[in-house]
Write a protein that holds these residues in place. Structure first.
Motif, PDB file in Angstrom:
ATOM      1  N   LEU A   1       2.893   5.041  -7.477  1.00 46.98           N
ATOM      2  CA  LEU A   1       1.819   5.300  -8.434  1.00 46.98           C
ATOM      3  C   LEU A   1       1.319   6.741  -8.348  1.00 46.98           C
ATOM      4  O   LEU A   1       0.964   7.329  -9.376  1.00 46.98           O
ATOM      5  CB  LEU A   1       0.684   4.301  -8.251  1.00 46.98           C
ATOM      6  CG  LEU A   1       1.081   2.835  -8.500  1.00 46.98           C
ATOM      7  CD1 LEU A   1      -0.113   1.920  -8.315  1.00 46.98           C
ATOM      8  CD2 LEU A   1       1.733   2.641  -9.863  1.00 46.98           C
ATOM      9  N   THR A   2       1.315   7.327  -7.159  1.00 50.56           N
ATOM     10  CA  THR A   2       0.951   8.743  -7.044  1.00 50.56           C
ATOM     11  C   THR A   2       1.940   9.589  -7.830  1.00 50.56           C
ATOM     12  O   THR A   2       1.556  10.487  -8.583  1.00 50.56           O
ATOM     13  CB  THR A   2       0.898   9.180  -5.573  1.00 50.56           C
ATOM     14  OG1 THR A   2      -0.125   8.423  -4.916  1.00 50.56           O
ATOM     15  CG2 THR A   2       0.606  10.667  -5.440  1.00 50.56           C
ATOM     16  N   LYS A  54       0.837  -1.201   0.000  1.00 52.44           N
ATOM     17  CA  LYS A  54       0.000   0.000   0.000  1.00 52.44           C
ATOM     18  C   LYS A  54       0.872   1.251   0.000  1.00 52.44           C
ATOM     19  O   LYS A  54       0.600   2.217  -0.736  1.00 52.44           O
ATOM     20  CB  LYS A  54      -0.941   0.002   1.214  1.00 52.44           C
ATOM     21  CG  LYS A  54      -1.779   1.252   1.347  1.00 52.44           C
ATOM     22  CD  LYS A  54      -2.719   1.461   0.164  1.00 52.44           C
ATOM     23  CE  LYS A  54      -3.714   2.579   0.439  1.00 52.44           C
ATOM     24  NZ  LYS A  54      -3.500   3.773  -0.334  1.00 52.44           N
ATOM     25  N   TRP A  64       3.855   1.490  -1.245  1.00 51.62           N
ATOM     26  CA  TRP A  64       4.433   1.544  -2.591  1.00 51.62           C
ATOM     27  C   TRP A  64       3.439   2.176  -3.557  1.00 51.62           C
ATOM     28  O   TRP A  64       3.796   3.057  -4.347  1.00 51.62           O
ATOM     29  CB  TRP A  64       4.834   0.133  -3.020  1.00 51.62           C
ATOM     30  CG  TRP A  64       5.351   0.048  -4.420  1.00 51.62           C
ATOM     31  CD1 TRP A  64       6.639   0.225  -4.840  1.00 51.62           C
ATOM     32  CD2 TRP A  64       4.586  -0.252  -5.597  1.00 51.62           C
ATOM     33  NE1 TRP A  64       6.714   0.059  -6.202  1.00 51.62           N
ATOM     34  CE2 TRP A  64       5.469  -0.234  -6.682  1.00 51.62           C
ATOM     35  CE3 TRP A  64       3.248  -0.534  -5.831  1.00 51.62           C
ATOM     36  CZ2 TRP A  64       5.047  -0.486  -7.990  1.00 51.62           C
ATOM     37  CZ3 TRP A  64       2.824  -0.789  -7.126  1.00 51.62           C
ATOM     38  CH2 TRP A  64       3.727  -0.761  -8.193  1.00 51.62           C
ATOM     39  N   GLN A  65       2.184   1.740  -3.489  1.00 53.98           N
ATOM     40  CA  GLN A  65       1.155   2.337  -4.352  1.00 53.98           C
ATOM     41  C   GLN A  65       1.069   3.842  -4.105  1.00 53.98           C
ATOM     42  O   GLN A  65       1.026   4.631  -5.057  1.00 53.98           O
ATOM     43  CB  GLN A  65      -0.213   1.715  -4.065  1.00 53.98           C
ATOM     44  CG  GLN A  65      -0.373   0.300  -4.546  1.00 53.98           C
ATOM     45  CD  GLN A  65      -1.722  -0.249  -4.125  1.00 53.98           C
ATOM     46  OE1 GLN A  65      -1.869  -0.754  -3.022  1.00 53.98           O
ATOM     47  NE2 GLN A  65      -2.703  -0.130  -4.996  1.00 53.98           N
ATOM     48  N   ASP A  66       0.990   4.227  -2.833  1.00 56.69           N
ATOM     49  CA  ASP A  66       0.858   5.642  -2.491  1.00 56.69           C
ATOM     50  C   ASP A  66       2.043   6.459  -2.985  1.00 56.69           C
ATOM     51  O   ASP A  66       1.871   7.575  -3.480  1.00 56.69           O
ATOM     52  CB  ASP A  66       0.721   5.824  -0.980  1.00 56.69           C
ATOM     53  CG  ASP A  66      -0.601   5.313  -0.434  1.00 56.69           C
ATOM     54  OD1 ASP A  66      -1.535   5.071  -1.226  1.00 56.69           O
ATOM     55  OD2 ASP A  66      -0.700   5.150   0.792  1.00 56.69           O
ATOM     56  N   CYS A 124      -4.957   3.291 -13.633  1.00 56.82           N
ATOM     57  CA  CYS A 124      -3.634   3.546 -14.199  1.00 56.82           C
ATOM     58  C   CYS A 124      -3.506   3.065 -15.647  1.00 56.82           C
ATOM     59  O   CYS A 124      -2.433   3.175 -16.239  1.00 56.82           O
ATOM     60  CB  CYS A 124      -2.560   2.873 -13.337  1.00 56.82           C
ATOM     61  SG  CYS A 124      -2.454   3.562 -11.665  1.00 56.82           S
ATOM     62  N   LEU A 152      -7.003  -3.483  -5.980  1.00 59.22           N
ATOM     63  CA  LEU A 152      -5.874  -3.580  -6.909  1.00 59.22           C
ATOM     64  C   LEU A 152      -6.361  -3.532  -8.352  1.00 59.22           C
ATOM     65  O   LEU A 152      -5.732  -2.906  -9.205  1.00 59.22           O
ATOM     66  CB  LEU A 152      -5.083  -4.867  -6.655  1.00 59.22           C
ATOM     67  CG  LEU A 152      -4.341  -4.924  -5.323  1.00 59.22           C
ATOM     68  CD1 LEU A 152      -3.775  -6.304  -5.082  1.00 59.22           C
ATOM     69  CD2 LEU A 152      -3.248  -3.868  -5.272  1.00 59.22           C
ATOM     70  N   THR A 170      -7.204  -0.009  -9.119  1.00 59.41           N
ATOM     71  CA  THR A 170      -5.964   0.736  -9.322  1.00 59.41           C
ATOM     72  C   THR A 170      -5.414   0.477 -10.719  1.00 59.41           C
ATOM     73  O   THR A 170      -5.002   1.413 -11.415  1.00 59.41           O
ATOM     74  CB  THR A 170      -4.920   0.352  -8.250  1.00 59.41           C
ATOM     75  OG1 THR A 170      -5.440   0.696  -6.963  1.00 59.41           O
ATOM     76  CG2 THR A 170      -3.600   1.052  -8.478  1.00 59.41           C
TER      77      THR A 170
END
Length: 181
Positions: free
Chosen positions: A87-88, A80, A82-84, A144, A137, A140
């Protein structure tokens, strides 16, 4: 053949049976890079400190695999984070130079679960199908512009005898190899 990038989010890979077996089987394949994210980021991940190198890693891949143990119906905290962070950065801060370039890349979830498959269904012990737990996921991936691939799951991951675990790890490697053809 394009490179498969496996980002392995196990909190302590040295104590893992299933995720370690999966990584060992996948490592035998050509054009596969496996990154033990917990070892890479023991103190957490930061958008500004780590984002550029993580974005470059993703952009060099033809396919991304997020591998992790399901923990309390979710992903490990580092995934999570890593996503924040990553990907942000890629899709909000540097969309034109990073996010847009990543669009169309395949994303696959490879997960381990401690319970039996029957527990993951409506009315089962865990109430939901395992794929329903991956909805954030999948959302997400959609946001993306990533191509969602059906998840790979090993059930009873911490209870399988060694020969069954090897067979499941080989099934994982076969799935990865099939997608590369």
């Amino acid at each position: 053949m394009s490179k498969t990038l496996i980002l392995l989010f196990h909190p302590d890979l040295s104590r893992s049976k299933a995720n370690a077996a999966m990584a060992t089987a996948a490592a035998r394949l050509p054009d596969v890079e496996i990154v033990d994210m917990q070892s890479a980021y023991p103190d957490g991940i930061d958008m500004f400190r780590d984002g550029e190198s993580e974005a470059a890693r993703l952009l060099a891949a033809g396919r991304i695999v997020l591998q992790f143990p399901v923990q309390w119906y979710s992903t490990p905290p580092l995934l999570k984070a890593w996503q924040d962070s990553v990907l942000t950065r890629m899709f909000y801060v540097n969309y034109e130079t990073e996010g847009r370039v990543l669009e169309g890349t395949e994303l696959m979830v490879a997960a381990t679960a401690g319970n039996v498959p029957e527990a993951y269904r409506p009315g089962g012990r865990n109430m939901f199908e395992i794929e329903a737990l991956f909805a954030p996921l999948r959302a997400t991936a959609n946001r993306c512009g990533l191509e969602w691939s059906p998840p790979f799951v090993i059930y009873k991951a911490d209870k399988l005898p060694p020969e069954a675990l090897r067979a499941e790890a080989d099934r994982y490697a076969d799935r990865l190899a099939e997608a590369c053809r």
